[in-house]
Design a protein around this motif. Sequence first.
Motif, PDB file in Angstrom:
ATOM      1  N   ASP A  42       0.828  -1.200   0.000  1.00  0.00           N
ATOM      2  CA  ASP A  42       0.000   0.000   0.000  1.00  0.00           C
ATOM      3  C   ASP A  42       0.865   1.254   0.000  1.00  0.00           C
ATOM      4  O   ASP A  42       0.529   2.245  -0.648  1.00  0.00           O
ATOM      5  CB  ASP A  42      -0.948   0.007   1.205  1.00  0.00           C
ATOM      6  CG  ASP A  42      -1.950  -1.140   1.163  1.00  0.00           C
ATOM      7  OD1 ASP A  42      -2.310  -1.565   0.054  1.00  0.00           O
ATOM      8  OD2 ASP A  42      -2.343  -1.618   2.240  1.00  0.00           O
ATOM      9  N   VAL A  43       1.983   1.212   0.710  1.00  0.00           N
ATOM     10  CA  VAL A  43       2.928   2.336   0.717  1.00  0.00           C
ATOM     11  C   VAL A  43       3.442   2.572  -0.700  1.00  0.00           C
ATOM     12  O   VAL A  43       3.537   3.709  -1.159  1.00  0.00           O
ATOM     13  CB  VAL A  43       4.090   2.088   1.705  1.00  0.00           C
ATOM     14  CG1 VAL A  43       5.213   3.096   1.507  1.00  0.00           C
ATOM     15  CG2 VAL A  43       3.578   2.125   3.143  1.00  0.00           C
ATOM     16  N   ILE A  44       3.744   1.500  -1.405  1.00  0.00           N
ATOM     17  CA  ILE A  44       4.217   1.622  -2.791  1.00  0.00           C
ATOM     18  C   ILE A  44       3.140   2.266  -3.662  1.00  0.00           C
ATOM     19  O   ILE A  44       3.433   3.133  -4.488  1.00  0.00           O
ATOM     20  CB  ILE A  44       4.641   0.243  -3.342  1.00  0.00           C
ATOM     21  CG1 ILE A  44       5.916  -0.208  -2.628  1.00  0.00           C
ATOM     22  CG2 ILE A  44       4.847   0.288  -4.855  1.00  0.00           C
ATOM     23  CD1 ILE A  44       6.290  -1.649  -2.865  1.00  0.00           C
ATOM     24  N   HIS A  45       1.886   1.896  -3.451  1.00  0.00           N
ATOM     25  CA  HIS A  45       0.795   2.516  -4.215  1.00  0.00           C
ATOM     26  C   HIS A  45       0.695   4.014  -3.922  1.00  0.00           C
ATOM     27  O   HIS A  45       0.454   4.810  -4.837  1.00  0.00           O
ATOM     28  CB  HIS A  45      -0.541   1.836  -3.908  1.00  0.00           C
ATOM     29  CG  HIS A  45      -0.664   0.460  -4.461  1.00  0.00           C
ATOM     30  ND1 HIS A  45      -1.534  -0.466  -3.972  1.00  0.00           N
ATOM     31  CD2 HIS A  45      -0.014  -0.156  -5.477  1.00  0.00           C
ATOM     32  CE1 HIS A  45      -1.425  -1.589  -4.653  1.00  0.00           C
ATOM     33  NE2 HIS A  45      -0.494  -1.422  -5.573  1.00  0.00           N
ATOM     34  N   VAL A  46       0.886   4.397  -2.663  1.00  0.00           N
ATOM     35  CA  VAL A  46       0.873   5.818  -2.297  1.00  0.00           C
ATOM     36  C   VAL A  46       2.010   6.544  -3.013  1.00  0.00           C
ATOM     37  O   VAL A  46       1.817   7.621  -3.576  1.00  0.00           O
ATOM     38  CB  VAL A  46       0.970   6.002  -0.763  1.00  0.00           C
ATOM     39  CG1 VAL A  46       1.190   7.465  -0.398  1.00  0.00           C
ATOM     40  CG2 VAL A  46      -0.283   5.456  -0.075  1.00  0.00           C
TER      41      VAL A  46
END
Length: 88
Positions: A42-46
């Motif tokens: 999810d951090v990568i998506h952000v």
Amino acid sequence: MPETRAEIAERIMGFMRSEMQDKSIEFSMDTPLEGVKIDSIDVIHVIFKVEEEYGATVDMAPDSKFATVGEFVNALIDFIPADKKVDA
């Protein structure tokens, strides 16, 4: 049009909210990052959203650690090109 640091921070926090599994969790810049319950993918998506939205290239060390949401958000803001943000 360039945005203020506060406006960018709010937008990035919105990106984080959109990735969270539990949308009921309230958080602020002072919230411990672990309390947000956001996983590494999810951090990568952000990060991808920040890059896409602001034409940024985020080049964070893989072992970067952030204690609070604010530390993470501010680190991302630092990668945003100067012409996309204003000091206010």
